[in-house]
Write an enzyme that holds these catalytic residues in place. Structure first.
Site, short mmCIF file in Angstrom:
data_model
loop_
_atom_site.label_atom_id
_atom_site.label_comp_id
_atom_site.label_asym_id
_atom_site.label_seq_id
_atom_site.Cartn_x
_atom_site.Cartn_y
_atom_site.Cartn_z
N ASP A 103 5.13 -5.74 6.65
CA ASP A 103 5.11 -5.34 8.06
C ASP A 103 5.85 -6.36 8.90
O ASP A 103 5.99 -7.52 8.51
CB ASP A 103 3.67 -5.23 8.56
CG ASP A 103 2.88 -4.16 7.81
OD1 ASP A 103 3.51 -3.23 7.28
OD2 ASP A 103 1.64 -4.29 7.76
N1 URA Z 1 -0.47 -4.89 3.47
C1 URA Z 1 -0.31 -4.74 4.79
O1 URA Z 1 -1.18 -4.21 5.47
N2 URA Z 1 0.82 -5.18 5.36
C2 URA Z 1 1.80 -5.79 4.68
O2 URA Z 1 2.81 -6.20 5.25
C3 URA Z 1 1.61 -5.94 3.28
C4 URA Z 1 0.47 -5.49 2.71
#
Ligand code: URA
Length: 233
Positions: A103
């Protein structure tokens, strides 16, 4: 196969003469070993470094990036700063993409490669490549949360996660290992426990561990050993 000095000169960064000087000075490594012979023939795909920094070539590329918060993993989001913007000019037009996504606000280990078949294999759901994250939540994490992760958390939309591991590190801090890669998985798992994630960093992806010497936004070429381990995964 091509001469080492020519490969370096082809990057446009050094003249042939400068390349020969770098090589004789022991500053150039081929597949992790110093090579002082400008005439040495090297494979197109050989990993070359100068003073420890990978240089471009025409073969497959495997880079480890310490992704900072605020950049997106996708390579083509209009107007957004992407992980490719963190790499130098010589890596443009090499067809690199992230093997899996983090993310925008997640930090840590991201594998960038142009090896489509390998990325495809690593991301195949049935392969269950382990991903390890350091996580901080609002509130505290307790043994019940660890037990719920071990049992397999049911997300808000009813999706059932495979069992994972939650190692409690005190207060709202933990290390969480998951064996799949659903969208926003860690955040959704802990949200389902009423523990919103406020910080997330990936520390491992399969056999790869985030290099502690990489600053946020820093990257390096994978070593031969790391590449071999990925292929064994
Ligand atoms: N899980 C998440 O919620 N976000 C990420 O970036 C990676 C794993």
């Amino acid at each position: 196969m091509e001469r080492l000095d020519k490969r370096l000169a082809n990057t446009g960064k050094w003249s042939r003469k400068e390349a020969r000087e770098l090589i004789r000075a022991g500053r150039v490594q081929v597949e992790g070993a110093v090579c002082r012979v400008p005439e040495q023939k090297v494979e197109e795909t050989a990993n070359l470094t100068v003073d420890g920094e990978a240089i471009g070539g025409s073969g497959p590329v495997y880079l480890m990036l310490n992704k900072p918060a605020g950049v997106v993993s996708s390579t083509d989001e209009p107007g957004a700063r992407t992980v490719l913007d963190l790499l130098g000019e010589e890596w443009r037009n090499r067809g690199l993409f992230p093997a899996g996504r983090l993310d925008k606000d997640t930090e840590g280990l991201l594998l960038l490669t142009n090896d489509g078949p390998l990325a495809h294999r690593l991301l195949a759901p049935k392969r269950h490549v382990d991903k390890v994250y350091y996580v901080e939540v609002d509130g505290t994490l307790d043994p019940e949360d660890a037990e719920a992760v071990r049992a397999g958390i049911v997300l808000g939309d009813g999706t059932v996660c495979r069992p994972g591991e939650l190692e409690l590190l005190g207060e709202g801090r933990a290390r969480i290992t998951i064996h799949e890669g659903k969208y926003h998985q860690v955040k959704r798992m802990l949200a389902a426990r009423g523990k919103p994630v406020r910080y997330l960093r990936r520390e491992r992806f399969g056999p790869l561990a985030l290099d502690q010497n990489l600053p946020k936004g820093g990257w390096r070429a994978l070593t031969e050993g790391e590449i071999r381990a990925l292929f064994r995964q």
